[in-house]
Design a protein around this motif. Structure first.
Motif, PDB file in Angstrom:
ATOM      1  N   LEU A  12      22.872  17.877  -8.648  1.00  0.00           N
ATOM      2  CA  LEU A  12      23.651  19.303  -8.407  1.00  0.00           C
ATOM      3  C   LEU A  12      25.226  18.764  -7.822  1.00  0.00           C
ATOM      4  O   LEU A  12      26.304  19.325  -8.220  1.00  0.00           O
ATOM      5  CB  LEU A  12      23.023  20.053  -7.238  1.00  0.00           C
ATOM      6  CG  LEU A  12      21.859  20.614  -7.679  1.00  0.00           C
ATOM      7  CD1 LEU A  12      21.319  21.544  -6.766  1.00  0.00           C
ATOM      8  CD2 LEU A  12      21.965  21.655  -8.872  1.00  0.00           C
ATOM      9  N   ALA A  13      25.185  17.747  -7.229  1.00  0.00           N
ATOM     10  CA  ALA A  13      26.576  17.158  -6.854  1.00  0.00           C
ATOM     11  C   ALA A  13      27.198  16.764  -7.924  1.00  0.00           C
ATOM     12  O   ALA A  13      28.426  16.720  -7.885  1.00  0.00           O
ATOM     13  CB  ALA A  13      26.285  15.929  -5.612  1.00  0.00           C
ATOM     14  N   LEU A  14      26.666  15.803  -8.796  1.00  0.00           N
ATOM     15  CA  LEU A  14      27.321  15.372 -10.178  1.00  0.00           C
ATOM     16  C   LEU A  14      27.721  16.426 -11.036  1.00  0.00           C
ATOM     17  O   LEU A  14      28.976  16.352 -11.453  1.00  0.00           O
ATOM     18  CB  LEU A  14      26.440  14.329 -10.705  1.00  0.00           C
ATOM     19  CG  LEU A  14      26.961  13.876 -11.938  1.00  0.00           C
ATOM     20  CD1 LEU A  14      28.032  12.938 -11.866  1.00  0.00           C
ATOM     21  CD2 LEU A  14      25.797  12.985 -12.786  1.00  0.00           C
ATOM     22  N   TYR A  15      27.064  17.704 -11.084  1.00  0.00           N
ATOM     23  CA  TYR A  15      27.339  18.903 -11.896  1.00  0.00           C
ATOM     24  C   TYR A  15      28.865  19.244 -11.246  1.00  0.00           C
ATOM     25  O   TYR A  15      29.635  19.882 -11.999  1.00  0.00           O
ATOM     26  CB  TYR A  15      26.186  19.684 -12.040  1.00  0.00           C
ATOM     27  CG  TYR A  15      26.730  21.028 -12.516  1.00  0.00           C
ATOM     28  CD1 TYR A  15      26.692  20.973 -14.116  1.00  0.00           C
ATOM     29  CD2 TYR A  15      26.768  22.238 -12.033  1.00  0.00           C
ATOM     30  CE1 TYR A  15      26.944  22.368 -14.785  1.00  0.00           C
ATOM     31  CE2 TYR A  15      27.242  23.381 -12.650  1.00  0.00           C
ATOM     32  CZ  TYR A  15      27.459  23.346 -13.957  1.00  0.00           C
ATOM     33  OH  TYR A  15      27.884  24.550 -14.570  1.00  0.00           O
ATOM     34  N   LYS A  99      24.630  29.000  -5.374  1.00  0.00           N
ATOM     35  CA  LYS A  99      23.839  28.161  -6.515  1.00  0.00           C
ATOM     36  C   LYS A  99      22.943  29.031  -7.268  1.00  0.00           C
ATOM     37  O   LYS A  99      22.342  30.043  -6.904  1.00  0.00           O
ATOM     38  CB  LYS A  99      22.820  27.070  -5.812  1.00  0.00           C
ATOM     39  CG  LYS A  99      23.503  26.063  -5.081  1.00  0.00           C
ATOM     40  CD  LYS A  99      22.668  25.077  -4.072  1.00  0.00           C
ATOM     41  CE  LYS A  99      23.288  23.877  -3.749  1.00  0.00           C
ATOM     42  NZ  LYS A  99      22.207  22.991  -3.255  1.00  0.00           N
ATOM     43  N   PRO A 100      22.897  28.725  -8.816  1.00  0.00           N
ATOM     44  CA  PRO A 100      23.337  27.591  -9.322  1.00  0.00           C
ATOM     45  C   PRO A 100      25.052  28.114  -9.399  1.00  0.00           C
ATOM     46  O   PRO A 100      25.496  29.098  -9.762  1.00  0.00           O
ATOM     47  CB  PRO A 100      22.805  27.755 -10.752  1.00  0.00           C
ATOM     48  CG  PRO A 100      22.106  29.029 -10.807  1.00  0.00           C
ATOM     49  CD  PRO A 100      22.047  29.519  -9.344  1.00  0.00           C
ATOM     50  N   VAL A 101      25.814  26.829  -9.521  1.00  0.00           N
ATOM     51  CA  VAL A 101      27.423  26.976  -9.459  1.00  0.00           C
ATOM     52  C   VAL A 101      27.805  27.576 -10.933  1.00  0.00           C
ATOM     53  O   VAL A 101      27.160  27.072 -11.958  1.00  0.00           O
ATOM     54  CB  VAL A 101      27.740  25.777  -9.049  1.00  0.00           C
ATOM     55  CG1 VAL A 101      29.429  25.724  -9.253  1.00  0.00           C
ATOM     56  CG2 VAL A 101      27.684  25.372  -7.843  1.00  0.00           C
ATOM     57  N   LYS A 102      28.310  28.467 -10.814  1.00  0.00           N
ATOM     58  CA  LYS A 102      29.218  29.033 -12.117  1.00  0.00           C
ATOM     59  C   LYS A 102      30.322  28.923 -12.175  1.00  0.00           C
ATOM     60  O   LYS A 102      31.282  28.914 -11.487  1.00  0.00           O
ATOM     61  CB  LYS A 102      28.764  30.517 -12.224  1.00  0.00           C
ATOM     62  CG  LYS A 102      27.241  31.083 -12.249  1.00  0.00           C
ATOM     63  CD  LYS A 102      27.026  32.445 -12.318  1.00  0.00           C
ATOM     64  CE  LYS A 102      25.648  32.722 -12.451  1.00  0.00           C
ATOM     65  NZ  LYS A 102      25.229  34.467 -12.635  1.00  0.00           N
TER      66      LYS A 102
END
Length: 247
Positions: A12-15, A99-102
């Motif tokens: 999630l950090a990478l995304y 979350k989830p980040v849009k």
């Protein structure tokens, strides 16, 4: 502009890093922190202009990290919190991303950040909002701490605890007899401990005043506590130094 991202889920950090690179190429990501303690240390050392903090992280929560920031770092919460917490963020005009980040929501957040970067932010709003979010309903005072170690479970009397210290994914319970590890966060502990006996002296430390042996200042003026029954000195954050002036 430089930013730190903190999330205990690396993918999630990478995304989020990838999304930021697409929407704000000029933004430099200086660190990807895996937990709250790493995030707090990174912010204190690197002093980035922005910090994207997950709420639920081991060691220190995102709220605890934000509360301990002493520099000018601005905070964006990345959260899966329920609607009540989101309403609190909104009311306090805090930036948050669910979350989830849009991509669309992140873009709106970045627009607000750019607009807010020119004038100084009113830090009092953030402090008041964090105080509301960290406040918990009254709970019975803790009398014992249950700490598992292998097949054994220890029952540690709270009155015997010298101090609590957040360490990576755990909280250290320090006594004269030794140390135990528990998963309860400092925020949860503080809500159940007697505030007249246990003082927060650092974003990662609660100390039992009954065992306070003395204080020391180093050459740079930093304050340290000496605890009876323990060789380690405990640093006092600048935010809590005023507590010891009347002593």
């Amino acid at each position: 502009m430089r930013a730190l991202i903190a999330d205990d889920e690396p993918h999630l950090a990478l995304y989020l890093q990838q999304q930021l690179a697409m929407l704000w190429p000029e933004l430099e990501i200086v660190q990807l922190a895996n937990n709250g303690v790493e995030a707090a240390q990174g912010i204190a050392t690197l002093q980035p202009e922005l910090a994207f903090l997950d709420i639920q992280m081991p060691g220190l929560t995102g709220l605890e990290v934000a509360q301990g920031i002493e520099g000018a770092t601005k905070v964006v919460f990345v959260t899966a919190y329920d609607s009540h917490a989101v309403e609190a963020f909104e009311h306090a005009a805090l930036d948050y991303i669910l979350k989830p980040v849009k991509t669309e929501r992140l873009a709106r957040t970045l627009e607000r950040i750019r607009a807010a970067c020119a004038p100084a932010q009113d830090d009092a709003r953030l402090s008041r909002a964090l105080a509301r979010l960290l406040a918990a309903p009254p709970q019975p005072r803790l009398r014992y701490i249950r700490a598992a170690q292998g097949e054994l479970t220890y029952q540690v009397a709270v009155e015997d605890v010298l101090f609590f210290h957040a360490d990576d994914k755990y909280t250290v319970v320090a006594t004269r007899a030794g140390e135990h590890l528990i998963r309860t966060s400092l925020t949860e502990l503080a809500a159940q401990l007697d505030p007249e006996r246990f003082w927060q002296v650092h974003r990662s430390t609660l100390v039992n005043l009954a065992f306070l042996d003395g204080t020391r200042r180093d050459e740079s003026g930093r304050l340290f506590l000496r605890v009876r029954g323990h060789a380690r000195e405990l640093p006092v954050s600048r935010a809590f130094v005023h507590l010891f002036k009347p002593m």
